[in-house]
Scaffold this active site. Sequence first.
Site, PDB file in Angstrom:
ATOM      1  N   HIS A  22       0.826  -1.212   0.000  1.00  0.00           N
ATOM      2  CA  HIS A  22       0.000   0.000   0.000  1.00  0.00           C
ATOM      3  C   HIS A  22       0.863   1.266   0.000  1.00  0.00           C
ATOM      4  CE1 HIS A  22      -3.710   2.282   0.980  1.00  0.00           C
ATOM      5  NE2 HIS A  22      -2.852   3.092   1.590  1.00  0.00           N
ATOM      6  N   GLU A  23       1.798   1.332   0.939  1.00  0.00           N
ATOM      7  CA  GLU A  23       2.623   2.534   1.045  1.00  0.00           C
ATOM      8  C   GLU A  23       3.592   2.669  -0.127  1.00  0.00           C
ATOM      9  OE1 GLU A  23       1.739   4.697   3.026  1.00  0.00           O
ATOM     10  OE2 GLU A  23       0.444   3.461   4.289  1.00  0.00           O
ATOM     11  N   HIS A  26       1.879   4.637  -2.852  1.00  0.00           N
ATOM     12  CA  HIS A  26       1.975   6.092  -2.653  1.00  0.00           C
ATOM     13  C   HIS A  26       3.381   6.584  -2.981  1.00  0.00           C
ATOM     14  CE1 HIS A  26      -1.964   6.280  -0.888  1.00  0.00           C
ATOM     15  NE2 HIS A  26      -1.639   5.614   0.218  1.00  0.00           N
TER      16      HIS A  26
END
Length: 443
Positions: A22-23, A26
């Site tokens: 997920h990170e 980003h």
Amino acid sequence: MSEVLGSIWWYLVTIGILVTFHEFGHFWVARRCGVKVLKFSIGFGKSLWSRTGKDGTVYSIGAIPLGGYVSMLDERVEDVPADQRHMAHNNKSNAQKIAIAAAGPAFNFLLAVLAFWVMFSIGKPDYLPILGRSDGLAAQAGFVPGSRVLSVDGKAYSIWSGVRQAVNEKAVYRLDAVIRVLQPDGQERDITLPMSQISRDVDDKLLDLEIGLYQQLPAIAGSVIEGDPAAKAGIRAGDKLLALNGQEISDFDHFARTLQDQAAVTPSVTVRLGRGIDKLEVIATAKSVTLEDGATVYRLGIAPQNPEPNTVLRYGPIEALPAAIKETWSTCVKTVTFLKDMLVGAISPKNLSGPITIARVANAVAKDGLAWFLHFLALVSVGIAILNLLPIPILDGGHILSYLIESLKGSPLSERTVMVGQYLGLGALACLIGLALFNDFTR
């Protein structure tokens, strides 16, 4: 490894993979948009490990394993040198900001597709959907032991886990399900499982008992109670139960039913066993037990053995990709429907799970092998993606909504509006986490 330590370990593995993907989404898109990333952290709180990369980004592992974050250069947070302002997040276009915010959930969706693809490629061990005993609603509906489930509400299934999931999904909504079975006599039959009769007051974790639809168990003594008739007769754990009083046995439930019939005539019964390559017969005297309702049952003191997987759900590497995409989409639809129905009260909020349940389930599926763990990982990854896309301030969906509003109004939201939104978002998220933890503890 103990149950507690195993649960903690597999929780950390699960969350570590999910949060990292997920990170990284980003992080990767932010870098592509020219934003300077200050810190990439898996976990919150005090840093347990960190190092600074050649790119100047601090990579860290935090002490609280409940998520992660990517900290970006931003003039609203700190003073930014004039020569770096072009790398500040706040100076990027709203389209770029939306792309950065959406990248985290997008990478979770990609992780789900990848996990499902590997799962289908290596093959997930499962069980043939053959029914054992029927209790409750299943017995009332007329399911015959030994029947093979072909479809549920018109959708074909070849594995037991698919049948169970389909039935449980209908049960949560208290909806009837039409199940097509191939009976032992070779006849196909549609049977309606009347789950609309289950009271809304019944806790969802007790639905299996209400439904009473069980898979076939092998005719093997899983364990033998010391001091009971079976042990006294010389029956051992692992023995195959081949016949009782001359009647051939097909599965454990068939053995239990035959015991009731035969012991009612005479408690002394002859059991033919398979032990390795040997065949032997023993005589055991069943003991009678009176139940609370006054009924008499006969027991030898034998518990069934859990079945071994007898089929594998597998595709070739090329076929596995569209199957993985289809499974990811199906999971997305079910998750969104679940959240919507929980909000409107169609299903109980008790179905919401938190980190404790994730830890316990992760440990359980890991014992079943890599394919089952990947299946679980994909399901949770989709859940995290959809949760983060909810239009709640502080979540990715809330950021995306605010950037869309800014684009429509032609100017940034006021500082006060952003602050109020942050507090509301924190409150909503705290309530959601609190409910999930409450459900975990009550389970």
